[in-house]
Design a protein around this motif. Sequence first.
Motif, PDB file in Angstrom:
ATOM      1  N   LYS A 131      -5.588   5.047  -7.242  1.00  0.00           N
ATOM      2  CA  LYS A 131      -5.377   3.848  -6.429  1.00  0.00           C
ATOM      3  C   LYS A 131      -4.067   3.959  -5.652  1.00  0.00           C
ATOM      4  CE  LYS A 131      -5.398   0.731  -9.570  1.00  0.00           C
ATOM      5  NZ  LYS A 131      -4.682  -0.516  -9.354  1.00  0.00           N
TER       6      LYS A 131
ATOM      7  N   TYR B   6      -3.972 -10.196  -3.434  1.00  0.00           N
ATOM      8  CA  TYR B   6      -3.453  -9.778  -2.134  1.00  0.00           C
ATOM      9  C   TYR B   6      -3.153 -10.954  -1.208  1.00  0.00           C
ATOM     10  CZ  TYR B   6      -8.448 -10.317  -1.067  1.00  0.00           C
ATOM     11  OH  TYR B   6      -9.727 -10.799  -0.955  1.00  0.00           O
TER      12      TYR B   6
ATOM     13  N   PHE C  72      -7.539  -0.288  -3.939  1.00  0.00           N
ATOM     14  CA  PHE C  72      -7.453   0.395  -2.656  1.00  0.00           C
ATOM     15  C   PHE C  72      -7.296   1.899  -2.864  1.00  0.00           C
ATOM     16  CE2 PHE C  72      -6.148  -3.940  -1.981  1.00  0.00           C
ATOM     17  CZ  PHE C  72      -6.728  -4.280  -0.767  1.00  0.00           C
TER      18      PHE C  72
ATOM     19  N   ALA D 295       4.084  -1.888   3.079  1.00  0.00           N
ATOM     20  CA  ALA D 295       3.660  -0.506   2.846  1.00  0.00           C
ATOM     21  C   ALA D 295       4.822   0.305   2.313  1.00  0.00           C
ATOM     22  CB  ALA D 295       3.136   0.120   4.141  1.00  0.00           C
TER      23      ALA D 295
ATOM     24  N   THR E  88       1.704  -8.535   3.607  1.00  0.00           N
ATOM     25  CA  THR E  88       1.656  -7.356   2.755  1.00  0.00           C
ATOM     26  C   THR E  88       2.613  -6.331   3.345  1.00  0.00           C
ATOM     27  OG1 THR E  88      -0.224  -6.400   3.950  1.00  0.00           O
ATOM     28  CG2 THR E  88      -0.726  -7.748   2.008  1.00  0.00           C
TER      29      THR E  88
ATOM     30  N   TYR F 250       0.855  -1.184   0.000  1.00  0.00           N
ATOM     31  CA  TYR F 250       0.000   0.000   0.000  1.00  0.00           C
ATOM     32  C   TYR F 250       0.894   1.237   0.000  1.00  0.00           C
ATOM     33  CZ  TYR F 250      -3.341  -3.476   1.689  1.00  0.00           C
ATOM     34  OH  TYR F 250      -4.118  -4.601   1.838  1.00  0.00           O
TER      35      TYR F 250
ATOM     36  N   TYR G  97      -9.068   5.109   4.537  1.00  0.00           N
ATOM     37  CA  TYR G  97      -8.650   4.130   3.538  1.00  0.00           C
ATOM     38  C   TYR G  97      -9.784   3.130   3.295  1.00  0.00           C
ATOM     39  CZ  TYR G  97      -4.150   6.056   4.953  1.00  0.00           C
ATOM     40  OH  TYR G  97      -3.119   6.912   5.252  1.00  0.00           O
TER      41      TYR G  97
ATOM     42  N   LEU H 250      -2.606  -1.208   7.791  1.00  0.00           N
ATOM     43  CA  LEU H 250      -2.069  -0.919   6.470  1.00  0.00           C
ATOM     44  C   LEU H 250      -0.978  -1.896   6.050  1.00  0.00           C
ATOM     45  CD1 LEU H 250      -2.007   2.984   6.643  1.00  0.00           C
ATOM     46  CD2 LEU H 250      -3.560   1.532   5.331  1.00  0.00           C
TER      47      LEU H 250
ATOM     48  N   ASP I  72      -2.707   0.947  -4.306  1.00  0.00           N
ATOM     49  CA  ASP I  72      -2.114  -0.388  -4.267  1.00  0.00           C
ATOM     50  C   ASP I  72      -1.070  -0.512  -5.361  1.00  0.00           C
ATOM     51  OD1 ASP I  72      -3.803  -1.768  -6.700  1.00  0.00           O
ATOM     52  OD2 ASP I  72      -5.088  -0.494  -5.459  1.00  0.00           O
TER      53      ASP I  72
END
Length: 289
Positions: free
Chosen positions: A199, A228, A181, A239, A237, A132, A160, A282, A201
């Motif tokens: 977006k 994802y 996202f 950031a 995931t 993200y 978000y 996040l 993402d």
Amino acid sequence: MHFNSLSACLSKTDLAKGKLPLAMIFAEDTVELDTTIRHHQHSGFGTVLVFMADIMPLAPDLQDSVIRIDYDMTAVDAVPNAVNRVIGAAPGRWMFYCYNAEYLFYPFCETRTVGELLAFHTEERRESMLTYVVDLYAADLSRYPNAVSLDQAYLDKSGYYALARNDPDNHNYPKERQLDFFGGLRWRYEEHVPAARRKIDRISLFRAKPGLELSADHTFSDEEYNTYACPWHNNLTAALASFRTAKALKKNPGSTFDIRTFTWHNSTPFEWHSRQFLDMGLMEPGQWF
């Protein structure tokens, strides 16, 4: 090393040989370029390619530790074209790409390297990782007119959301394990951001393979790379803490005079720690404890 073109770099270096992940940093300008490079070197990337204009300066202590490539960032699809050529030159290697003034954070990155992260991710039969792009911005724009300050960085603590990613080739039915996202400055100032760029993402971490191609919208030709998580459980995931949007909104004549401050009631200081992203939801640790 310094090459005057990407072709020269690919002809004289074997990017497929390295065992550690490879990072590609695209310099749109010189703002926090040196700190961006150092951050990702500290994270454990074995090879760092820096794409930048030949007139841009690079800190003397970095000149021997990165591969500098003279590159025209103003060309159409400059980033996906470069990424795709590097993919073709190093199949099987984990890769990462970002712009200057962007910083990768992943769960427990303070004590674990990106190599350890991706080794675990590979064992879970994953070849890509969703990141993200979380907007950072300086609170005092009179003191920091380009909206960039590492010491006084803020981010949005809420706002978000995700929407289904519909498949136009399948009657607009939602794609499996894919979402679009939104949030941050691209959401709050959407009137200044083209719809295709709203977006947040990005598949910033991925494993190269023959035939794989990155598109201008930060998605890949292999649909599984754009998911994802796997079908069995949640996956890791990460950031990207990014000043890029704030910098662009203040640089653009069409928006700069409409923005006197980026702060609002949902702004909070950025702590430069992965725990903050985990607490805000996040980033996802998955099964990696």
